[in-house]
Design a protein around this motif. Structure first.
Motif, PDB file in Angstrom:
ATOM      1  N   TRP A  90     -11.180 -23.425  40.478  1.00  0.00           N
ATOM      2  CA  TRP A  90     -11.836 -22.568  41.468  1.00  0.00           C
ATOM      3  C   TRP A  90     -12.800 -23.370  42.327  1.00  0.00           C
ATOM      4  CZ3 TRP A  90     -17.016 -20.711  41.791  1.00  0.00           C
ATOM      5  CH2 TRP A  90     -17.197 -19.681  42.729  1.00  0.00           C
ATOM      6  N   SER A  91     -13.603 -24.255  41.696  1.00  0.00           N
ATOM      7  CA  SER A  91     -14.583 -25.027  42.461  1.00  0.00           C
ATOM      8  C   SER A  91     -13.903 -26.036  43.380  1.00  0.00           C
ATOM      9  CB  SER A  91     -15.596 -25.708  41.541  1.00  0.00           C
ATOM     10  OG  SER A  91     -14.956 -26.617  40.679  1.00  0.00           O
ATOM     11  N   ARG A  94     -12.496 -23.975  46.308  1.00  0.00           N
ATOM     12  CA  ARG A  94     -13.568 -23.497  47.189  1.00  0.00           C
ATOM     13  C   ARG A  94     -14.406 -24.633  47.765  1.00  0.00           C
ATOM     14  NH1 ARG A  94     -13.178 -18.268  48.807  1.00  0.00           N
ATOM     15  NH2 ARG A  94     -12.550 -16.973  47.071  1.00  0.00           N
TER      16      ARG A  94
END
Length: 195
Positions: A90-91, A94
């Motif tokens: 996710w990081s 994003r």
């Protein structure tokens, strides 16, 4: 007849290192954490957070009798693997710039859970007072040494991949490792929670 304090300490160092190096779930969590392409400073910080987290739990269990049933701990350990791998994906997706502080906090919280898994090894010590303190110290030093062996090995493998195949292949390898960790952690979670 009784071993010296130094012999007992050395035995606990060996036992702590062995628990890290022989525990598949602890190894996988550590590899997930290390596969995030950290700088040397960040690797030292993350290993320190991981050690501090289980040190807190080990002291709470051995010194204050804090006990959590293994039926809860083992699925929770598997969930930490899935959670860290998902957070990594996710990081990256994003492009989070402040993810390092969040990640270190997550590693510390997950290490508290892993500490309950390691605390079972201390129940067989049968020592009290200063002997217990020395055993905890030795066990934690062993955990740190085991983690350093894993970190050095992982760094060497990542360096070799980068040198032989380039940074794109390294990125693909770490992405694949995250997905494998998610799958294995999910399998372990359901196996431990319902099996």
């Amino acid at each position: 007849v009784l071993p010296s304090a130094w012999a007992s300490l050395a035995q606990q160092v060996r036992q702590g290192a062995w628990h890290v190096l022989s525990g598949a779930d602890h190894l996988l969590f550590l590899l997930v954490v290390l596969a995030a392409a950290w700088s040397l400073r960040q690797v030292v910080l993350v290993l320190t957070c991981f050690t501090a987290g289980h040190a807190v739990t080990l002291v709470a269990c051995a010194g204050y009798g804090l006990d959590v049933p293994g039926a809860w701990v083992e699925p929770a350990i598997a969930a930490t693997i899935v959670g860290m791998a998902v957070f990594d994906r996710w990081s990256v997706h994003r492009s989070l710039t402040g993810a390092v502080a969040v990640r270190l906090t997550l590693v510390f919280v997950c290490a508290l859970i892993h500490g309950w898994g390691l605390a079972g090894a201390l129940t067989d010590l049968g020592v009290g007072g200063m002997g217990k303190a020395m055993s905890l110290l030795g066990f934690n030093v062993g955990i740190e040494l085991g983690q350093l062996v894993v970190a050095f090995s992982a760094a060497l493998v990542m360096w070799l991949i980068r040198q032989l195949s380039g940074p794109v292949v390294l990125t693909q390898t770490t992405r694949l490792a995250s997905y494998i960790a998610m799958a294995l952690g999910t399998f372990w979670f359901f196996q431990r929670a319902f099996g």
